[in-house]
Design a protein around this motif. Structure first.
Motif, PDB file in Angstrom:
ATOM      1  N   LEU A 128      10.440   5.069 -12.359  1.00 19.65           N
ATOM      2  CA  LEU A 128      10.885   5.188 -10.973  1.00 19.65           C
ATOM      3  C   LEU A 128      10.518   6.551 -10.391  1.00 19.65           C
ATOM      4  CD1 LEU A 128      14.418   3.499 -11.144  1.00 19.65           C
ATOM      5  CD2 LEU A 128      12.361   2.607 -10.028  1.00 19.65           C
ATOM      6  N   HIS A 129      10.676   7.596 -11.200  1.00 19.07           N
ATOM      7  CA  HIS A 129      10.358   8.950 -10.731  1.00 19.07           C
ATOM      8  C   HIS A 129       8.869   9.082 -10.426  1.00 19.07           C
ATOM      9  CE1 HIS A 129      10.863  13.246 -10.239  1.00 19.07           C
ATOM     10  NE2 HIS A 129       9.896  13.471 -11.102  1.00 19.07           N
ATOM     11  N   LEU A 130       8.038   8.580 -11.322  1.00 20.81           N
ATOM     12  CA  LEU A 130       6.591   8.653 -11.102  1.00 20.81           C
ATOM     13  C   LEU A 130       6.184   7.824  -9.885  1.00 20.81           C
ATOM     14  CD1 LEU A 130       5.243   8.422 -14.767  1.00 20.81           C
ATOM     15  CD2 LEU A 130       5.393  10.450 -13.306  1.00 20.81           C
ATOM     16  N   ALA A 131       6.842   6.680  -9.696  1.00 22.34           N
ATOM     17  CA  ALA A 131       6.542   5.841  -8.536  1.00 22.34           C
ATOM     18  C   ALA A 131       6.908   6.568  -7.244  1.00 22.34           C
ATOM     19  CB  ALA A 131       7.300   4.515  -8.637  1.00 22.34           C
ATOM     20  N   ALA A 132       8.070   7.261  -7.254  1.00 21.48           N
ATOM     21  CA  ALA A 132       8.495   8.008  -6.066  1.00 21.48           C
ATOM     22  C   ALA A 132       7.532   9.158  -5.773  1.00 21.48           C
ATOM     23  CB  ALA A 132       9.909   8.535  -6.268  1.00 21.48           C
ATOM     24  N   VAL A 133       7.108   9.862  -6.822  1.00 28.59           N
ATOM     25  CA  VAL A 133       6.156  10.957  -6.645  1.00 28.59           C
ATOM     26  C   VAL A 133       4.849  10.434  -6.057  1.00 28.59           C
ATOM     27  CG1 VAL A 133       4.718  12.644  -7.852  1.00 28.59           C
ATOM     28  CG2 VAL A 133       7.140  12.407  -8.447  1.00 28.59           C
ATOM     29  N   ALA A 134       4.376   9.306  -6.587  1.00 21.94           N
ATOM     30  CA  ALA A 134       3.133   8.712  -6.092  1.00 21.94           C
ATOM     31  C   ALA A 134       3.284   8.286  -4.633  1.00 21.94           C
ATOM     32  CB  ALA A 134       2.739   7.514  -6.951  1.00 21.94           C
ATOM     33  N   PHE A 135       4.429   7.713  -4.294  1.00 23.20           N
ATOM     34  CA  PHE A 135       4.681   7.239  -2.927  1.00 23.20           C
ATOM     35  C   PHE A 135       4.647   8.400  -1.931  1.00 23.20           C
ATOM     36  CE2 PHE A 135       7.857   6.666   0.471  1.00 23.20           C
ATOM     37  CZ  PHE A 135       7.312   5.574   1.128  1.00 23.20           C
ATOM     38  N   TYR A 136       5.402   9.462  -2.228  1.00 20.59           N
ATOM     39  CA  TYR A 136       5.464  10.582  -1.288  1.00 20.59           C
ATOM     40  C   TYR A 136       4.145  11.359  -1.250  1.00 20.59           C
ATOM     41  CZ  TYR A 136      10.401   9.793  -0.492  1.00 20.59           C
ATOM     42  OH  TYR A 136      11.601   9.235  -0.125  1.00 20.59           O
ATOM     43  N   THR A 137       3.447  11.408  -2.374  1.00 19.01           N
ATOM     44  CA  THR A 137       2.135  12.057  -2.373  1.00 19.01           C
ATOM     45  C   THR A 137       1.165  11.273  -1.502  1.00 19.01           C
ATOM     46  OG1 THR A 137       2.486  12.928  -4.606  1.00 19.01           O
ATOM     47  CG2 THR A 137       0.208  12.823  -3.818  1.00 19.01           C
ATOM     48  N   PHE A 138       1.201   9.954  -1.614  1.00 17.41           N
ATOM     49  CA  PHE A 138       0.348   9.098  -0.795  1.00 17.41           C
ATOM     50  C   PHE A 138       0.671   9.272   0.689  1.00 17.41           C
ATOM     51  CE2 PHE A 138      -0.285   5.020   1.429  1.00 17.41           C
ATOM     52  CZ  PHE A 138      -1.654   4.859   1.253  1.00 17.41           C
ATOM     53  N   LYS A 139       1.951   9.522   0.988  1.00 10.21           N
ATOM     54  CA  LYS A 139       2.365   9.702   2.374  1.00 10.21           C
ATOM     55  C   LYS A 139       2.057  11.111   2.895  1.00 10.21           C
ATOM     56  CE  LYS A 139       4.191   5.717   3.549  1.00 10.21           C
ATOM     57  NZ  LYS A 139       3.739   4.965   4.746  1.00 10.21           N
TER      58      LYS A 139
END
Length: 236
Positions: free
Chosen positions: A172-183
């Motif tokens: 979940l943490h890696l997914a959140a990091v990827a999401f905000y980085t993509f944004k």
């Protein structure tokens, strides 16, 4: 001056404004040290040696003790009071995400704040239960002989069960990091140099909090206490 507060800056993604100091040095060292210690614990639990697993477990415990103390005495954005928000605030933030917005925050956003607590809690359960665990062969935690065999076996079960929660939180943490980085939010860079650049132009005049850096002396004292506590448990 801007109408926004230092704790919550809501705006567009990747606006490239003047960097604002957010993460103090002790918080950044804790973050990357915990990453290394948890990775070592998980890898050594699968492939050995267990001596490394025991050491990394104590390192995790010491880091958690440090973070709990630093959550009250650290820099502004490291303090629990700055990022642990109520359910209404979290729900509003989640609704904004659902609508396609990604509000920028100085420090952890409302959902991220609760994820920090979840990670600390699960790792605390993992590290504490490991102190009493055994593998019925050669390895047991330093406090395993202070409880009955049945209690040690139960805590061993909790230790293995909580490891699944650790894996889930990592995903979940890696997914959140990827999401905000993509944004367009530079959260990884901010955890390296301590500065966020996700400040809207209309809020460019928001000053960095004077107490955002925390006290290095306090951090060293807390770190020494945390290390001593973890070591004392190991030689109990």
């Amino acid at each position: 001056m801007s109408e926004h507060t230092p704790e919550q800056i809501q705006g567009t993604e990747n606006v490239g404004s003047t960097p604002v100091y957010v993460w103090d040095v002790p918080t950044r060292i804790f973050h990357w040290s915990l990453l290394a210690a948890v990775a070592t614990s998980l890898i050594s639990s699968e492939f050995g040696p267990m001596s490394v697993h025991l050491i990394s477990g104590h390192v995790v415990l010491a880091l958690l003790i440090f973070r709990l103390c630093w959550g009250f005495l650290g820099g502004r954005h490291a303090r629990f009071a700055s990022f642990v928000k109520g359910p209404v605030t979290v729900l509003k933030y989640a609704c904004r995400l659902k609508s396609g917005e990604t509000p920028a925050h100085l420090g952890h956003n409302p959902m991220g704040g609760w994820s920090v607590l979840a990670i600390i809690t699960v790792l605390a359960v993992q590290a504490t239960s490991g102190l009493y665990a055994n593998d019925d062969i050669l390895t047991e935690g330093p406090l395993a002989d202070t409880v009955s065999k049945s209690t040690s076996d139960y805590l061993t079960y909790i230790h293995h069960l909580s490891s699944n929660a650790v894996y889930a939180l990592i995903v979940l943490h890696l997914a959140a990091v990827a999401f905000y980085t993509f944004k367009g939010h530079g959260i990884i860079r901010a955890m390296i140099d301590g500065r966020t650049r996700d400040i809207p132009p209309t809020s460019a005049d928001v000053p960095a909090a004077r107490d955002a850096r925390g006290s290095i002396i306090a951090a060293l004292v807390i770190a020494a206490f945390a290390a001593a506590a973890a070591y004392a448990i190991n030689v109990y």
